[in-house]
Design an enzyme around this catalytic site. Sequence first.
Site: not given
Length: 297
Positions: A16, A75, A89-91, A212, A248, A250
Site C-alpha cells: 500500500d 502476496y 499473504y506470506w509475510r 474515501k 485504487a 493507494d
Amino acid sequence: MVELSGQPLQRTFGGDTLNTALYLSRLGTSRDIAVSYATALGIDNISQDMLNAWVHENIETSMVCKLQNKLPGLYLVETEPNGERHFHYWRNDSAAKFYFASGTSPLEQAIEKHEFDALYISGISVAILAEDAKATLITLLEKHKAKGGKVLFDNNFRPQLWTSKQAQYWYSQVLPFVDIALITEDDDHLVWGQTDIIDRCQSFGCQEVVIKRGSEPCLVVSELQSAHPHESYIAANKVEKVIDTCAAGDSFAAGYLAGRLSGGSETTAAELGHQLASIVIQHPGAIIPADAMNDLM
C-alpha cells in the site's frame, strides 16, 4: 512486497505505501515533490530487483535497510470478473517487519536531521511492526511534528494482521500527530463501528480528513480545528469497465497528496486523486505503466 497476479502468474511488486510512493513520485516530477521510501529488504536478487525498479521510478532509497536472512513479503492477488480482488499473504517473517530491530534506522536519523517535510504512513505500516517497534514509530511521529514536519496517515486496515481493538488503540496513538487523514470508509467501520469519522478525527486534532468511498463521491473536510470547518463532496470519475481495483485507494491517496503538497486546493487534489484511481483500475496489477498516466504527469 512481491506481487503475484494475472493468468498466467506474473511477478511484480507492490504494497500500500509503496504504491502511493510510486504514484506520488511519478506525479511529483512536474510538481517539485521528491519521494523517499523507508522499508527493509533482504540481500537477495529479488530485493535488488525491487530497489532497482524504485530507483528507476525516481524514488530515493537511502532509507531502505538490507537485512541478512530476511526476504520481502509475498502476496497473491485473485481478481473477480468485476475487478474486485482477494489477497493471500506470506509475510509473517518479511524484512519490513524488522525495520526498527537493528539499531538506529535510517528513518530515525533522517527525522533527527529534519531531512524531509512530510511523513506518510498507513495502518498497515503500524500493524506489521512488533509492539516495541510500534512505540518507536509513535516516538518518531512526535519528533517529526516537533520539528515542524507534517504527518499523513491512511487508515488501511487488514483484519489478517490484527484485531479492530488493537487497531483502535494504535490509531489513537497515531492520530494526534496527523495533519491529513485519508480514511477508507469501509475500513473505518471495521475498526470503529458506525461512529462519526469527522468528529473522531477532529477530537484527535487532525487538520484535514478525506473520506474515501470507492466509486461514490469522497468527502473532504479541511480546517477541522477552526470554528467553521470547510466540507465538500467531490465526485469520482465514471469508469465503464473496471479491470482490477488493486491500488485504487493507494493511487487516490497519491493524487490527493500530490495536489495538496504542491499547493493545490482540496477540490483540485481530490479530482486528481479520482482521475488517477480511475486510470489505475482499468489496468491489471497495483502498478500500471507510466505512459498510461501521461496526461496527469
